[in-house]
Design a protein around this motif. Sequence first.
Motif, PDB file in Angstrom:
ATOM      1  N   HIS A   5       0.847  -1.201   0.000  1.00 41.18           N
ATOM      2  CA  HIS A   5       0.000   0.000   0.000  1.00 41.18           C
ATOM      3  C   HIS A   5       0.882   1.250   0.000  1.00 41.18           C
ATOM      4  O   HIS A   5       1.478   1.598   1.022  1.00 41.18           O
ATOM      5  N   HIS A   7       1.399   5.377  -2.009  1.00 42.18           N
ATOM      6  CA  HIS A   7       1.004   6.427  -2.959  1.00 42.18           C
ATOM      7  C   HIS A   7       2.317   6.985  -3.509  1.00 42.18           C
ATOM      8  O   HIS A   7       2.803   8.007  -3.047  1.00 42.18           O
ATOM      9  N   HIS A  44      -5.395   6.339  -4.985  1.00 39.65           N
ATOM     10  CA  HIS A  44      -6.824   6.284  -4.660  1.00 39.65           C
ATOM     11  C   HIS A  44      -7.658   6.065  -5.912  1.00 39.65           C
ATOM     12  O   HIS A  44      -7.360   6.587  -6.986  1.00 39.65           O
ATOM     13  N   GLU A  75      -6.221   1.844  -4.335  1.00 38.24           N
ATOM     14  CA  GLU A  75      -6.905   1.836  -3.036  1.00 38.24           C
ATOM     15  C   GLU A  75      -8.323   2.320  -3.321  1.00 38.24           C
ATOM     16  O   GLU A  75      -8.535   3.500  -3.628  1.00 38.24           O
ATOM     17  N   HIS A 129      -6.000  -0.112   6.457  1.00 39.54           N
ATOM     18  CA  HIS A 129      -5.906   0.571   7.769  1.00 39.54           C
ATOM     19  C   HIS A 129      -7.215   0.600   8.578  1.00 39.54           C
ATOM     20  O   HIS A 129      -7.735   1.676   8.904  1.00 39.54           O
ATOM     21  N   ASP A 187       1.657   2.817   3.391  1.00 37.89           N
ATOM     22  CA  ASP A 187       0.720   3.892   2.999  1.00 37.89           C
ATOM     23  C   ASP A 187       1.483   5.220   2.885  1.00 37.89           C
ATOM     24  O   ASP A 187       0.982   6.270   3.271  1.00 37.89           O
ATOM     25  N   HIS A 189       3.076   8.594   1.401  1.00 37.26           N
ATOM     26  CA  HIS A 189       2.599   9.588   0.441  1.00 37.26           C
ATOM     27  C   HIS A 189       3.704  10.538  -0.006  1.00 37.26           C
ATOM     28  O   HIS A 189       3.492  11.353  -0.909  1.00 37.26           O
TER      29      HIS A 189
HETATM   30 FE   LIG Z   1      -3.598   4.922   1.157  1.00 29.61          FE
END
Ligand SMILES: [Fe+2]
Length: 246
Positions: A5, A7, A44, A75, A129, A187, A189
Amino acid sequence: MIDLHTHVLPNLVDDDGPKDLEISQAMLDKAYSDGVTKIVATPHMLKPNPNRRTEINEAMCFLHHENISLFPGSEIFADEVILKDLENLIPLGNSNYLLIEFHRAELPHNVEEIIFLLQTNGFECIFAHPERNGSIVRNPNNLLPLINTGVLCQVNAGSLLGSYGKESQKTAQILLEHNMAHFIASDMHSANHRYYSLKEAVAVAEKYTDPLALVTTNPKTILTKGYLEVSEPKEYKKKGFWFLKF
Ligand SMILES: [Fe+2]
Protein backbone atom coordinates in the motif's frame (compact mmCIF):
# COMPACT_ATOMS: atom_id res chain seq x y z
CA MET A 1 9.96 -6.85 2.44
CA ILE A 2 6.96 -6.19 0.23
CA ASP A 3 4.89 -3.02 0.59
CA LEU A 4 1.29 -3.54 -0.57
CA HIS A 5 0.00 0.00 0.00
CA THR A 6 1.79 3.13 -1.27
CA HIS A 7 1.00 6.43 -2.96
CA VAL A 8 4.25 6.56 -4.88
CA LEU A 9 3.16 7.56 -8.38
CA PRO A 10 3.65 11.25 -9.13
CA ASN A 11 1.00 13.76 -10.08
CA LEU A 12 -1.93 11.41 -10.45
CA VAL A 13 -5.45 12.85 -10.62
CA ASP A 14 -7.54 11.97 -7.53
CA ASP A 15 -4.44 10.93 -5.59
CA ASP A 16 -2.53 12.79 -2.87
CA GLY A 17 0.90 11.31 -3.55
CA PRO A 18 4.13 13.04 -4.64
CA LYS A 19 4.02 16.11 -6.84
CA ASP A 20 6.92 15.10 -9.07
CA LEU A 21 9.06 12.18 -10.18
CA GLU A 22 12.02 13.29 -8.09
CA ILE A 23 10.02 12.80 -4.89
CA SER A 24 8.78 9.40 -6.14
CA GLN A 25 12.38 8.34 -6.72
CA ALA A 26 13.37 9.54 -3.25
CA MET A 27 10.52 7.47 -1.78
CA LEU A 28 11.77 4.35 -3.57
CA ASP A 29 15.32 5.04 -2.37
CA LYS A 30 14.16 5.35 1.23
CA ALA A 31 12.03 2.21 0.95
CA TYR A 32 14.98 0.25 -0.45
CA SER A 33 17.24 1.43 2.36
CA ASP A 34 14.56 0.13 4.77
CA GLY A 35 14.71 -3.31 3.15
CA VAL A 36 11.77 -3.13 0.74
CA THR A 37 12.25 -4.77 -2.67
CA LYS A 38 8.69 -4.98 -4.00
CA ILE A 39 6.15 -2.16 -3.98
CA VAL A 40 2.55 -1.99 -5.13
CA ALA A 41 1.49 1.49 -6.26
CA THR A 42 -2.03 1.99 -4.89
CA PRO A 43 -3.31 5.46 -5.84
CA HIS A 44 -6.82 6.28 -4.66
CA MET A 45 -9.74 5.18 -6.76
CA LEU A 46 -12.55 7.32 -5.39
CA LYS A 47 -15.10 6.96 -8.16
CA PRO A 48 -15.66 4.92 -11.31
CA ASN A 49 -12.94 5.76 -13.82
CA PRO A 50 -12.55 3.56 -16.91
CA ASN A 51 -9.22 5.33 -17.65
CA ARG A 52 -7.65 4.67 -14.26
CA ARG A 53 -5.67 1.62 -15.33
CA THR A 54 -4.18 3.53 -18.27
CA GLU A 55 -3.34 6.50 -16.02
CA ILE A 56 -1.56 4.19 -13.58
CA ASN A 57 0.30 2.24 -16.26
CA GLU A 58 1.47 5.48 -17.92
CA ALA A 59 2.73 6.90 -14.61
CA MET A 60 4.56 3.64 -13.90
CA CYS A 61 6.47 3.87 -17.20
CA PHE A 62 8.48 6.79 -15.82
CA LEU A 63 9.31 5.34 -12.43
CA HIS A 64 12.17 2.84 -12.12
CA HIS A 65 14.45 1.61 -9.39
CA GLU A 66 17.15 -0.93 -10.07
CA ASN A 67 16.44 -2.83 -6.84
CA ILE A 68 12.68 -2.50 -6.52
CA SER A 69 9.96 -4.20 -8.54
CA LEU A 70 6.89 -2.03 -8.94
CA PHE A 71 3.36 -3.41 -9.40
CA PRO A 72 0.12 -1.61 -10.29
CA GLY A 73 -2.79 -1.51 -7.87
CA SER A 74 -5.26 0.91 -6.33
CA GLU A 75 -6.90 1.84 -3.04
CA ILE A 76 -10.61 1.66 -3.74
CA PHE A 77 -13.15 3.70 -1.82
CA ALA A 78 -15.74 0.98 -1.42
CA ASP A 79 -19.22 2.41 -1.67
CA GLU A 80 -22.29 1.77 -3.80
CA VAL A 81 -21.16 4.20 -6.51
CA ILE A 82 -17.89 2.53 -7.35
CA LEU A 83 -19.43 -0.91 -7.19
CA LYS A 84 -21.45 -0.05 -10.28
CA ASP A 85 -18.21 -0.28 -12.25
CA LEU A 86 -16.86 -3.65 -11.16
CA GLU A 87 -15.00 -4.36 -14.40
CA ASN A 88 -12.74 -1.33 -13.95
CA LEU A 89 -11.67 -2.05 -10.39
CA ILE A 90 -7.90 -2.50 -10.16
CA PRO A 91 -6.60 -5.31 -7.93
CA LEU A 92 -3.08 -5.63 -6.48
CA GLY A 93 -0.64 -6.78 -9.18
CA ASN A 94 -2.02 -9.72 -11.12
CA SER A 95 -4.03 -10.97 -8.18
CA ASN A 96 -7.76 -10.80 -7.52
CA TYR A 97 -7.19 -9.03 -4.18
CA LEU A 98 -8.63 -5.52 -3.90
CA LEU A 99 -7.29 -3.01 -1.39
CA ILE A 100 -10.43 -1.27 -0.11
CA GLU A 101 -10.99 1.65 2.22
CA PHE A 102 -14.14 3.02 3.84
CA HIS A 103 -15.20 6.37 5.18
CA ARG A 104 -12.88 7.16 8.10
CA ALA A 105 -15.63 7.75 10.68
CA GLU A 106 -17.75 4.64 10.28
CA LEU A 107 -18.15 1.40 8.41
CA PRO A 108 -20.97 1.67 5.87
CA HIS A 109 -24.25 0.24 7.21
CA ASN A 110 -24.21 -2.30 4.38
CA VAL A 111 -20.53 -3.23 4.62
CA GLU A 112 -21.26 -6.96 4.56
CA GLU A 113 -23.34 -6.57 1.38
CA ILE A 114 -20.51 -4.62 -0.27
CA ILE A 115 -18.00 -7.34 0.61
CA PHE A 116 -20.39 -10.06 -0.56
CA LEU A 117 -20.90 -8.32 -3.90
CA LEU A 118 -17.14 -8.07 -4.44
CA GLN A 119 -16.56 -11.68 -3.42
CA THR A 120 -19.31 -13.03 -5.63
CA ASN A 121 -17.74 -11.14 -8.53
CA GLY A 122 -14.45 -12.97 -8.07
CA PHE A 123 -12.56 -10.56 -5.81
CA GLU A 124 -10.93 -11.01 -2.42
CA CYS A 125 -10.85 -7.96 -0.13
CA ILE A 126 -8.09 -6.39 1.94
CA PHE A 127 -9.36 -3.71 4.34
CA ALA A 128 -6.84 -0.82 4.32
CA HIS A 129 -5.91 0.57 7.77
CA PRO A 130 -8.97 -0.59 9.77
CA GLU A 131 -7.24 0.79 12.88
CA ARG A 132 -8.02 4.28 11.53
CA ASN A 133 -11.76 3.62 11.21
CA GLY A 134 -13.96 4.99 14.01
CA SER A 135 -16.08 1.86 14.22
CA ILE A 136 -13.03 -0.38 14.68
CA VAL A 137 -11.35 2.02 17.13
CA ARG A 138 -14.50 1.90 19.29
CA ASN A 139 -14.66 -1.88 19.14
CA PRO A 140 -11.96 -3.92 17.36
CA ASN A 141 -14.32 -6.92 17.47
CA ASN A 142 -16.37 -5.22 14.74
CA LEU A 143 -13.75 -6.68 12.42
CA LEU A 144 -14.54 -10.27 13.36
CA PRO A 145 -17.62 -10.77 11.11
CA LEU A 146 -15.65 -9.36 8.18
CA ILE A 147 -12.57 -11.50 8.81
CA ASN A 148 -14.83 -14.52 9.21
CA THR A 149 -16.17 -13.94 5.70
CA GLY A 150 -12.63 -13.86 4.31
CA VAL A 151 -11.64 -10.18 4.54
CA LEU A 152 -7.95 -9.59 5.27
CA CYS A 153 -6.68 -6.55 7.15
CA GLN A 154 -3.73 -4.25 6.44
CA VAL A 155 -2.35 -2.14 9.28
CA ASN A 156 -0.41 1.06 8.51
CA ALA A 157 3.20 1.43 9.58
CA GLY A 158 2.37 5.00 10.64
CA SER A 159 -0.33 3.74 13.03
CA LEU A 160 2.18 1.53 14.83
CA LEU A 161 4.61 4.44 14.97
CA GLY A 162 1.96 6.73 16.51
CA SER A 163 1.76 9.08 13.53
CA TYR A 164 -2.06 9.12 13.46
CA GLY A 165 -2.56 9.46 17.21
CA LYS A 166 -2.92 7.25 20.26
CA GLU A 167 -6.27 5.65 19.36
CA SER A 168 -5.10 4.29 16.01
CA GLN A 169 -1.84 3.17 17.59
CA LYS A 170 -3.61 1.27 20.37
CA THR A 171 -6.07 -0.28 17.91
CA ALA A 172 -3.22 -1.40 15.64
CA GLN A 173 -1.56 -3.10 18.62
CA ILE A 174 -4.82 -4.88 19.49
CA LEU A 175 -5.28 -6.09 15.91
CA LEU A 176 -1.74 -7.52 15.87
CA GLU A 177 -2.23 -9.27 19.22
CA HIS A 178 -5.53 -10.85 18.14
CA ASN A 179 -4.64 -12.21 14.68
CA MET A 180 -6.74 -9.47 13.09
CA ALA A 181 -3.85 -7.96 11.09
CA HIS A 182 -2.56 -9.82 8.05
CA PHE A 183 -0.27 -7.20 6.49
CA ILE A 184 1.71 -4.16 7.55
CA ALA A 185 2.19 -1.62 4.75
CA SER A 186 3.57 1.90 4.65
CA ASP A 187 0.72 3.89 3.00
CA MET A 188 3.52 6.37 2.25
CA HIS A 189 2.60 9.59 0.44
CA SER A 190 5.92 11.45 0.33
CA ALA A 191 9.62 11.19 1.08
CA ASN A 192 9.44 13.23 4.26
CA HIS A 193 6.60 13.80 6.72
CA ARG A 194 4.29 11.23 5.12
CA TYR A 195 6.98 8.58 4.69
CA TYR A 196 6.44 5.74 7.16
CA SER A 197 9.22 3.22 7.63
CA LEU A 198 8.22 -0.44 7.38
CA LYS A 199 11.46 -1.38 9.09
CA GLU A 200 10.67 0.77 12.13
CA ALA A 201 7.06 -0.43 12.21
CA VAL A 202 8.15 -4.08 12.17
CA ALA A 203 10.49 -3.40 15.09
CA VAL A 204 7.56 -1.93 17.06
CA ALA A 205 5.20 -4.76 16.01
CA GLU A 206 7.53 -7.36 17.52
CA LYS A 207 6.13 -6.43 20.95
CA TYR A 208 2.70 -7.73 19.88
CA THR A 209 3.21 -10.56 17.39
CA ASP A 210 5.78 -12.15 15.12
CA PRO A 211 5.41 -9.58 12.33
CA LEU A 212 7.75 -10.91 9.67
CA ALA A 213 5.08 -12.80 7.68
CA LEU A 214 3.01 -9.59 7.53
CA VAL A 215 5.65 -7.90 5.36
CA THR A 216 7.14 -10.91 3.57
CA THR A 217 5.31 -14.19 2.98
CA ASN A 218 1.73 -12.87 3.30
CA PRO A 219 2.10 -10.10 0.67
CA LYS A 220 4.18 -12.46 -1.46
CA THR A 221 1.31 -14.96 -1.51
CA ILE A 222 -1.03 -12.21 -2.72
CA LEU A 223 1.29 -11.11 -5.52
CA THR A 224 1.92 -14.64 -6.73
CA LYS A 225 -1.80 -15.23 -7.22
CA GLY A 226 -1.99 -17.54 -4.26
CA TYR A 227 -4.81 -17.70 -1.76
CA LEU A 228 -3.75 -16.61 1.70
CA GLU A 229 -4.91 -18.84 4.55
CA VAL A 230 -4.83 -17.03 7.87
CA SER A 231 -5.03 -17.94 11.56
CA GLU A 232 -8.30 -17.77 13.44
CA PRO A 233 -8.85 -14.26 14.86
CA LYS A 234 -9.15 -13.94 18.63
CA GLU A 235 -11.89 -11.92 20.27
CA TYR A 236 -10.65 -8.79 22.04
CA LYS A 237 -11.68 -8.63 25.67
CA LYS A 238 -11.40 -5.17 27.07
CA LYS A 239 -9.53 -5.21 30.36
CA GLY A 240 -12.03 -4.25 33.06
CA PHE A 241 -11.48 -2.82 36.51
CA TRP A 242 -11.94 -6.25 38.12
CA PHE A 243 -10.66 -5.04 41.48
CA LEU A 244 -13.67 -2.69 41.78
CA LYS A 245 -15.91 -5.75 42.14
CA PHE A 246 -14.44 -6.54 45.54
FE1 LIG B 1 -3.60 4.92 1.16
